[in-house]
Design a protein around this motif. Sequence first.
Motif, PDB file in Angstrom:
ATOM      1  N   ALA A 216       2.791   3.423 -10.213  1.00 53.09           N
ATOM      2  CA  ALA A 216       4.199   3.708 -10.495  1.00 53.09           C
ATOM      3  C   ALA A 216       5.099   2.578  -9.977  1.00 53.09           C
ATOM      4  N   ALA A 217       4.785   2.042  -8.814  1.00 51.10           N
ATOM      5  CA  ALA A 217       5.572   0.933  -8.276  1.00 51.10           C
ATOM      6  C   ALA A 217       5.431  -0.308  -9.153  1.00 51.10           C
ATOM      7  N   PHE A 218       4.225  -0.584  -9.629  1.00 50.56           N
ATOM      8  CA  PHE A 218       4.005  -1.723 -10.512  1.00 50.56           C
ATOM      9  C   PHE A 218       4.753  -1.542 -11.827  1.00 50.56           C
TER      10      PHE A 218
ATOM     11  N   VAL B 215      11.642  -6.425 -14.451  1.00 49.77           N
ATOM     12  CA  VAL B 215      11.491  -7.787 -14.959  1.00 49.77           C
ATOM     13  C   VAL B 215      11.778  -7.836 -16.452  1.00 49.77           C
ATOM     14  N   LEU B 216      11.263  -6.872 -17.192  1.00 50.99           N
ATOM     15  CA  LEU B 216      11.444  -6.879 -18.643  1.00 50.99           C
ATOM     16  C   LEU B 216      12.879  -6.602 -19.069  1.00 50.99           C
TER      17      LEU B 216
ATOM     18  N   ALA C  35      -3.308   5.351  -5.346  1.00 50.35           N
ATOM     19  CA  ALA C  35      -3.432   4.572  -6.580  1.00 50.35           C
ATOM     20  C   ALA C  35      -2.324   4.932  -7.569  1.00 50.35           C
ATOM     21  N   THR C  36      -1.959   6.200  -7.640  1.00 55.12           N
ATOM     22  CA  THR C  36      -0.890   6.633  -8.538  1.00 55.12           C
ATOM     23  C   THR C  36       0.449   6.045  -8.097  1.00 55.12           C
TER      24      THR C  36
END
Length: 72
Positions: free
Chosen positions: A42-44, A51-52, A37-38
Amino acid sequence: MTITTAVACPEPDDRSRAEADGRESERGLATAEYAIATLAAAAFAGALMAVLKGGDVKSMLTSLIQSALTAG
């Protein structure tokens, strides 16, 4: 006068071998789930940063913030 009560809790040595083996095989499972999950978070976050930092999204967010500040 002495009162005795029976306790229905088995001692740790009274567990069946199958119960002990089933629990031992899942011993590190929660830690592995947290690690996955971590890494996914981190990938997200990395993808969101990419993107930003792009020119189109940056200019859109800047114009949105400027219009929100000047409207009031």
